[in-house]
Design a protein around this motif. Structure first.
Motif, PDB file in Angstrom:
ATOM      1  N   SER A  72     -28.416  47.323 131.137  1.00 54.21           N
ATOM      2  CA  SER A  72     -28.966  48.208 130.109  1.00 54.21           C
ATOM      3  C   SER A  72     -30.247  48.869 130.599  1.00 54.21           C
ATOM      4  CB  SER A  72     -29.252  47.423 128.821  1.00 54.21           C
ATOM      5  OG  SER A  72     -28.073  46.861 128.303  1.00 54.21           O
ATOM      6  N   SER A  73     -31.103  48.095 131.238  1.00 54.69           N
ATOM      7  CA  SER A  73     -32.370  48.625 131.751  1.00 54.69           C
ATOM      8  C   SER A  73     -32.141  49.622 132.884  1.00 54.69           C
ATOM      9  CB  SER A  73     -33.261  47.470 132.245  1.00 54.69           C
ATOM     10  OG  SER A  73     -33.546  46.567 131.203  1.00 54.69           O
ATOM     11  N   LEU A  74     -31.210  49.313 133.784  1.00 57.31           N
ATOM     12  CA  LEU A  74     -30.888  50.219 134.889  1.00 57.31           C
ATOM     13  C   LEU A  74     -30.351  51.546 134.366  1.00 57.31           C
ATOM     14  CD1 LEU A  74     -30.525  50.674 137.966  1.00 57.31           C
ATOM     15  CD2 LEU A  74     -28.225  49.713 137.725  1.00 57.31           C
ATOM     16  N   TYR A  75     -29.451  51.467 133.406  1.00 51.67           N
ATOM     17  CA  TYR A  75     -28.844  52.664 132.822  1.00 51.67           C
ATOM     18  C   TYR A  75     -29.904  53.510 132.127  1.00 51.67           C
ATOM     19  CZ  TYR A  75     -25.459  55.489 130.176  1.00 51.67           C
ATOM     20  OH  TYR A  75     -24.722  56.533 129.653  1.00 51.67           O
ATOM     21  N   MET A  76     -30.771  52.863 131.362  1.00 52.17           N
ATOM     22  CA  MET A  76     -31.748  53.602 130.565  1.00 52.17           C
ATOM     23  C   MET A  76     -32.879  54.175 131.401  1.00 52.17           C
ATOM     24  SD  MET A  76     -33.652  52.539 127.091  1.00 52.17           S
ATOM     25  CE  MET A  76     -34.128  53.942 126.051  1.00 52.17           C
ATOM     26  N   LEU A  77     -33.431  53.383 132.303  1.00 49.32           N
ATOM     27  CA  LEU A  77     -34.653  53.770 132.998  1.00 49.32           C
ATOM     28  C   LEU A  77     -34.414  54.524 134.308  1.00 49.32           C
ATOM     29  CD1 LEU A  77     -36.683  50.470 132.430  1.00 49.32           C
ATOM     30  CD2 LEU A  77     -36.834  52.610 131.132  1.00 49.32           C
ATOM     31  N   ILE A  78     -33.202  54.432 134.857  1.00 47.09           N
ATOM     32  CA  ILE A  78     -32.908  55.101 136.128  1.00 47.09           C
ATOM     33  C   ILE A  78     -31.792  56.140 135.976  1.00 47.09           C
ATOM     34  CG2 ILE A  78     -32.220  54.793 138.531  1.00 47.09           C
ATOM     35  CD1 ILE A  78     -34.946  53.596 137.882  1.00 47.09           C
ATOM     36  N   VAL A  79     -30.648  55.734 135.439  1.00 53.32           N
ATOM     37  CA  VAL A  79     -29.499  56.641 135.340  1.00 53.32           C
ATOM     38  C   VAL A  79     -29.776  57.795 134.380  1.00 53.32           C
ATOM     39  CG1 VAL A  79     -27.077  56.845 134.657  1.00 53.32           C
ATOM     40  CG2 VAL A  79     -27.859  54.826 135.939  1.00 53.32           C
ATOM     41  N   MET A  80     -30.270  57.481 133.190  1.00 53.12           N
ATOM     42  CA  MET A  80     -30.456  58.521 132.173  1.00 53.12           C
ATOM     43  C   MET A  80     -31.446  59.617 132.578  1.00 53.12           C
ATOM     44  SD  MET A  80     -30.033  56.731 128.436  1.00 53.12           S
ATOM     45  CE  MET A  80     -30.257  58.318 127.659  1.00 53.12           C
ATOM     46  N   TRP A 238     -22.706  57.598 124.347  1.00 54.18           N
ATOM     47  CA  TRP A 238     -21.317  57.109 124.390  1.00 54.18           C
ATOM     48  C   TRP A 238     -21.122  56.228 125.620  1.00 54.18           C
ATOM     49  CZ3 TRP A 238     -17.419  58.229 128.029  1.00 54.18           C
ATOM     50  CH2 TRP A 238     -16.132  57.787 127.674  1.00 54.18           C
ATOM     51  N   GLY A 239     -21.680  56.635 126.764  1.00 53.51           N
ATOM     52  CA  GLY A 239     -21.590  55.827 127.974  1.00 53.51           C
ATOM     53  C   GLY A 239     -22.286  54.487 127.818  1.00 53.51           C
ATOM     54  N   GLY A 240     -23.370  54.477 127.040  1.00 55.51           N
ATOM     55  CA  GLY A 240     -24.093  53.230 126.810  1.00 55.51           C
ATOM     56  C   GLY A 240     -23.270  52.177 126.096  1.00 55.51           C
ATOM     57  N   TYR A 241     -22.281  52.630 125.329  1.00 57.35           N
ATOM     58  CA  TYR A 241     -21.416  51.683 124.610  1.00 57.35           C
ATOM     59  C   TYR A 241     -20.587  50.853 125.576  1.00 57.35           C
ATOM     60  CZ  TYR A 241     -17.891  49.942 121.338  1.00 57.35           C
ATOM     61  OH  TYR A 241     -17.060  49.132 120.605  1.00 57.35           O
ATOM     62  N   TYR A 242     -20.369  51.357 126.793  1.00 58.71           N
ATOM     63  CA  TYR A 242     -19.512  50.674 127.762  1.00 58.71           C
ATOM     64  C   TYR A 242     -20.304  49.925 128.836  1.00 58.71           C
ATOM     65  CZ  TYR A 242     -15.837  53.355 125.546  1.00 58.71           C
ATOM     66  OH  TYR A 242     -14.978  53.879 124.616  1.00 58.71           O
ATOM     67  N   ILE A 243     -21.598  49.757 128.619  1.00 60.78           N
ATOM     68  CA  ILE A 243     -22.424  49.035 129.592  1.00 60.78           C
ATOM     69  C   ILE A 243     -22.044  47.560 129.658  1.00 60.78           C
ATOM     70  CG2 ILE A 243     -24.769  48.197 130.049  1.00 60.78           C
ATOM     71  CD1 ILE A 243     -25.802  50.883 129.047  1.00 60.78           C
ATOM     72  N   ALA A 256     -25.900  51.041 122.821  1.00 60.24           N
ATOM     73  CA  ALA A 256     -25.762  52.505 122.844  1.00 60.24           C
ATOM     74  C   ALA A 256     -26.894  53.169 122.060  1.00 60.24           C
ATOM     75  CB  ALA A 256     -24.409  52.895 122.264  1.00 60.24           C
ATOM     76  N   LEU A 257     -27.218  52.608 120.912  1.00 63.84           N
ATOM     77  CA  LEU A 257     -28.289  53.163 120.086  1.00 63.84           C
ATOM     78  C   LEU A 257     -29.637  53.071 120.801  1.00 63.84           C
ATOM     79  CD1 LEU A 257     -28.913  54.407 117.319  1.00 63.84           C
ATOM     80  CD2 LEU A 257     -29.259  52.090 116.443  1.00 63.84           C
TER      81      LEU A 257
END
Length: 319
Positions: A72-80, A238-243, A256-257
């Motif tokens: 979740s942290s990788l997706y939010m702080l780097i990917v997004m 939507w992608g966050g829902y599949y993390i 996701a929220l």
């Protein structure tokens, strides 16, 4: 009678509280921006009264799932941030940098209250907020340096102190009060919820009113950029829902929220301090409107997910 119905409408449909706060903040910025002076106190109230309704066991359980928090942290702080920046690279600089700064932010601290409104898990939202906020002082400078060659300096000690004051301390106090008077706290659960909603509504109003004082103008191009940003943020949410596919739907909804509701206060601070000459702050305020405009759609999607996951069970029971 009418006042009671209106109160019930707001407490049972909390997205309306957010939209009402945004509308009031934009409509009366000069009269309501004083509320932002008390943002820290309001945030403490939100977390304290929300903590009265939390399960300490749930919080600890989520914190132990290191794979979920790490992804979740990788997706939010780097990917997004990189996804938003490169997808918006054809836009004027003020828009692309505004998207980068927004995407680099940790989860907004008020998400712990909002998660419940969307059928999510408040305890999980609290964990993600804390973890991403602790990592953000290190990831934000890295992301901005790689993307645009600008180093953003963040006062780590000050940010950690702010995090402790607004999240950790109210949580600890709330847990202690909950343990000292469990029956009393549970009996008045609706009261704590209503106080949290009221404080949250005032907080949103103050933030928007203060931000609207930056002199916002909306052109047709800005409107198109907002729609494009809405599509990008919607896709990333939507992608966050599949993390974390191994978790239950309410937990995945929460993740996701958390990806969508970023720390806009920190984003505005960084935009004003480091990128004022680029004029990104007015665009950041418009992006704040985009995020809030997405919330009703996210709530509808969340309700659909929960309902669709219950439906097969009913079919199996009646078969």
């Amino acid at each position: 009678m009418l006042a009671a119905k209106f109160k019930r409408l707001l407490t049972e449909n909390q997205v309306l509280v957010i939209l009402l706060g945004v509308i009031l903040g934009i409509s009366f910025p000069s009269k309501l921006n004083f509320i932002n002076t008390y943002s820290t106190q309001l945030l403490i109230l939100v977390f304290f009264f929300s903590s009265l309704r939390l399960s300490l066991g749930e919080v600890v359980g989520y914190a132990k799932d290191w794979r979920m928090t790490a992804l979740s942290s990788l997706y939010m702080l780097i990917v997004m941030p990189f996804a938003l920046f490169f997808a918006g690279s054809f836009l004027p600089t003020e828009w692309s940098v505004a998207l980068l700064v927004l995407g680099a932010m940790p989860t907004g601290t008020t998400i712990a209250l909002m998660a419940e409104f969307f059928g999510g898990k408040t305890s999980l939202a609290l964990v993600i907020t804390t973890v991403t906020s602790l990592l953000a002082p290190f990831t934000i400078p890295l992301v901005t340096k790689i993307a645009i060659g600008t180093t953003v300096e963040i006062d780590v000690v000050r940010m950690f102190f702010s995090l402790f004051l607004t999240i950790v301390a109210p949580f600890i106090l709330g847990v202690l009060v909950q343990r000292a008077m469990p029956a009393y706290i549970q009996k008045r659960d609706a009261l704590w919820r209503n106080i949290s909603v009221a404080a949250f509504g005032l907080l949103i109003t103050g933030i928007v009113a203060s931000s609207s004082g930056e002199g916002i103008s909306l052109t047709w191009f800005d409107g198109g950029a907002m729609l494009y940003a809405m599509a990008l943020l919607g896709a990333l949410t939507w992608g966050g829902y599949y993390i974390a596919t191994w978790r239950q739907p309410p937990e995945r909804i929460t993740i996701a929220l958390c990806m969508l509701y970023m720390n806009n206060t920190l984003a505005l601070f960084i935009g004003d301090r480091f990128f004022r000459e680029l004029g990104i702050v007015p665009k950041q305020v418009l992006l704040l409107l985009v995020v809030n405009a997405l919330l009703p759609a996210v709530k509808v999607a969340a309700q659909h997910v929960v309902t669709s996951n219950k439906h097969p069970k009913r079919l199996k029971q009646t078969a």
